[in-house]
Design a protein around this motif. Structure first.
Motif, PDB file in Angstrom:
ATOM      1  N   SER A  93       0.862  -1.432  -0.367  1.00 21.66           N
ATOM      2  CA  SER A  93      -0.166   0.006  -0.180  1.00 21.66           C
ATOM      3  C   SER A  93       1.110   1.427   0.193  1.00 21.66           C
ATOM      4  O   SER A  93       1.797   1.573   0.708  1.00 21.66           O
ATOM      5  CB  SER A  93      -1.127   0.025   1.308  1.00 21.66           C
ATOM      6  OG  SER A  93      -1.673   0.956   1.147  1.00 21.66           O
ATOM      7  N   LYS A 106     -13.236  -5.768   2.161  1.00 17.26           N
ATOM      8  CA  LYS A 106     -13.903  -4.888   2.842  1.00 17.26           C
ATOM      9  C   LYS A 106     -15.419  -5.308   2.390  1.00 17.26           C
ATOM     10  O   LYS A 106     -16.295  -4.157   2.556  1.00 17.26           O
ATOM     11  CB  LYS A 106     -13.822  -3.866   0.756  1.00 17.26           C
ATOM     12  CG  LYS A 106     -12.820  -3.024   0.525  1.00 17.26           C
ATOM     13  CD  LYS A 106     -11.824  -2.885  -0.774  1.00 17.26           C
ATOM     14  CE  LYS A 106     -11.079  -2.270  -0.786  1.00 17.26           C
ATOM     15  NZ  LYS A 106     -10.810  -1.230  -1.718  1.00 17.26           N
ATOM     16  N   ASN A 108     -14.494   1.083   2.669  1.00 17.92           N
ATOM     17  CA  ASN A 108     -13.349   0.534   2.455  1.00 17.92           C
ATOM     18  C   ASN A 108     -12.834   1.955   3.055  1.00 17.92           C
ATOM     19  O   ASN A 108     -11.780   1.585   4.084  1.00 17.92           O
ATOM     20  CB  ASN A 108     -12.939   1.133   1.351  1.00 17.92           C
ATOM     21  CG  ASN A 108     -13.506   2.635   0.932  1.00 17.92           C
ATOM     22  OD1 ASN A 108     -13.810   3.075   1.180  1.00 17.92           O
ATOM     23  ND2 ASN A 108     -11.925   2.997  -0.114  1.00 17.92           N
ATOM     24  N   ASP A 126     -14.422   4.688  -2.137  1.00 22.78           N
ATOM     25  CA  ASP A 126     -14.319   3.685  -3.288  1.00 22.78           C
ATOM     26  C   ASP A 126     -14.986   4.239  -4.410  1.00 22.78           C
ATOM     27  O   ASP A 126     -14.750   4.498  -5.624  1.00 22.78           O
ATOM     28  CB  ASP A 126     -13.908   1.845  -3.335  1.00 22.78           C
ATOM     29  CG  ASP A 126     -13.084   1.781  -3.263  1.00 22.78           C
ATOM     30  OD1 ASP A 126     -11.592   2.212  -2.736  1.00 22.78           O
ATOM     31  OD2 ASP A 126     -12.922   0.854  -2.141  1.00 22.78           O
TER      32      ASP A 126
HETATM   33  O1  LIG Z   1      -8.513   0.298  -2.265  1.00 22.98           O
HETATM   34  C1  LIG Z   1      -7.746   1.022  -1.520  1.00 22.98           C
HETATM   35  C2  LIG Z   1      -6.665   0.844  -1.446  1.00 22.98           C
HETATM   36  C3  LIG Z   1      -6.397   0.416   0.067  1.00 22.98           C
HETATM   37  O2  LIG Z   1      -6.573  -0.797   0.439  1.00 22.98           O
HETATM   38  C4  LIG Z   1      -4.664   0.271  -0.316  1.00 22.98           C
HETATM   39  O3  LIG Z   1      -3.955  -0.532  -0.779  1.00 22.98           O
HETATM   40  O4  LIG Z   1      -4.048   1.405   0.095  1.00 22.98           O
HETATM   41  C5  LIG Z   1      -6.973   1.040   0.973  1.00 22.98           C
HETATM   42  C6  LIG Z   1      -7.754   1.373   0.380  1.00 22.98           C
HETATM   43  O5  LIG Z   1      -8.612   2.289   1.004  1.00 22.98           O
HETATM   44  C7  LIG Z   1      -8.725   1.564  -0.747  1.00 22.98           C
HETATM   45  O6  LIG Z   1     -10.419   1.207  -0.752  1.00 22.98           O
END
Ligand SMILES: O=C1C[C@@](O)(C(=O)O)C[C@@H](O)[C@@H]1O
Length: 414
Positions: free
Chosen positions: A251, A300, A321, A338
């Motif tokens: 991430s 999620k 999310n 998202d």
């Molecule tokens: O899809 C993503 C990316 C994410 O999963 C990350 O890997 O930072 C963080 C989530 O909140 C977002 O919806």
């Protein structure tokens, strides 16, 4: 470079150095300082053909920063295989020559601590350490361990475990905030990462960071501690936000959210949280210190059931999310960002197509064929958003069970 100005905490950032020669050790100590370390841990057990009196003299004479001398034997996870007498003699000598700290294993600590403290008043301190081969013990077992370490008259105690689960780290935070002497405690591995990043919040004496090009499994880098997390700013009031995911290291969230917090002058930290069991995770980290989460793959959809309230859009998508803990009552409120986030960026990229044949459409997606590959939490959100803008949506997935949100959406299996 290290720290300057008013510090929010007294935690030192320490670079462990496993250099193979004394010459390289001296060079690496300088680099560690340049990369922002406050102290270095010199691992004598990695130095080839180590000559105690000559080599310790060179190291201590050339140290640009406070130095912790460690001579870790095989029986405690180190490289040293020789006899104990020689090893302990080297640690005594390091203390005598003016090492800022020597690190001694609990099993051999009591005599050595007493002896060096009575013999030489060098101002050097003794760290008594214990490496646990397995998971983090229960709070009770940890407090017995801490009591036996404190009984050695250590200046600092150090406990290292290998976390099997992120929920174990709560016991580490408890140890750090309750120890009567300065303490270092953390867990290794991806599941242990937050024990290191949050150590300044819970009053830990040291956090370890690996030098550039010298990555050590389970340790953050010096650069990430200084640049992304800016651990020098963390204090007991810092609010913790995290990405709940598995895996989590991919991430970009920490390098996005941490600078944003600083820009907004908000005392928060955003950390990767490798979570195996959502239920246990939310039970253990229920304090107001843990103020909110991003939720990533594969949670999620599953996380919806752990939210006390779910925003209607997230409910209609069936995926959350983003979670905020309400400060007033601690309730977890789930949102889906998202959907709007992705659709708004796609619309932005297509904005020149908003005018077709001179007619203005509400969304450049209206009437378009919109293909989504994957009907997981993120795919659902994007499909719902595209449909709301008047697109004709088709979802491809390997496993498609029609769900409410998919009404009027064409489904196709790979
Ligand atoms: O899809 C993503 C990316 C994410 O999963 C990350 O890997 O930072 C963080 C989530 O909140 C977002 O919806």
């Amino acid at each position: 470079m290290g720290r300057a100005g008013i510090l929010a905490n007294s935690t030192m950032v320490c670079a462990p150095l496993m250099s193979r020669s004394v010459e390289q050790m001296v060079i690496d100590m300088q680099s560690a300082e340049a990369q922002g370390a406050d102290a270095v841990e010199v691992r004598l057990d990695y130095i080839n053909s180590f000559q105690p009196s000559q080599d310790l003299e060179t190291i201590i004479r050339n140290k640009p920063l406070p130095v912790i001398i460690v001579y870790r034997p095989r029986w405690e996870g180190g490289q040293y295989e020789g006899d104990e007498h020689t090893r302990l003699e080297a640690l005594r000598l390091a203390h005598e020559l003016g090492a800022d700290y020597i690190d001694v294993e609990l099993k051999v600590a009591s005599d050595l601590v007493r002896e060096v403290k009575n013999k030489h008043q060098t101002g050097g301190k003794v760290i008594v350490s214990s490496y646990l081969s397995g998971a983090t013990p229960s709070k009770e077992d940890l407090s017995h361990l801490v009591a036996s370490m404190q009984a050695t008259k250590a200046d600092i105690i150090k406990v290292v475990s290998n976390a099997n689960d992120i929920t174990e780290l709560d016991r580490i935070f408890h140890l750090l905030s309750h120890s009567e002497v300065p303490a270092v405690a953390y867990s290794l591995g991806e599941r242990g990462l937050i024990s290191q990043l949050l150590c300044p919040k819970f009053g830990g004496a040291l956090v370890y960071g690996a030098m550039e090009g010298n990555s050590i499994p389970g340790l953050p880098t010096l650069d990430s501690l200084r640049e992304a997390y800016k651990v020098e700013n963390i204090n007991s009031d810092t609010k913790v936000f995290g990405l709940v995911s598995k895996p989590v290291s991919h991430s970009k969230g920490p390098i996005l959210h941490n600078p944003a917090f600083r820009h907004a002058n908000f005392n928060g930290i955003y950390v990767p949280m490798f979570v195996d069991d959502l239920k246990e995770f939310f039970e253990v980290y229920a304090s107001p210190d843990f103020a909110g989460y991003s939720v990533g793959f594969p949670y999620k959809e599953a996380v919806v059931q752990f939210c006390d309230e779910v925003h209607p859009l997230a409910k209609s998508i069936g995926a959350v999310n983003t979670i905020i803990r309400k400060p007033s009552d601690g309730k977890l409120i789930g949102y889906n960002t998202d959907c709007e986030g992705s659709i708004a960026s796609i619309e932005d990229a297509l904005k020149d197509q908003r005018y077709i044949n001179g007619a203005s459409l509400n969304s450049p997606l209206a009437g378009k064929q919109f293909v989504v590959v994957g009907a997981g939490g993120a795919g659902r959100a994007i499909a719902v958003g595209a449909k709301s803008r008047g697109a004709r949506v088709i979802i491809f997935d390997i496993d498609l069970a029609p769900k409410d949100f998919m009404r009027e959406i064409v489904l196709a299996k790979f």
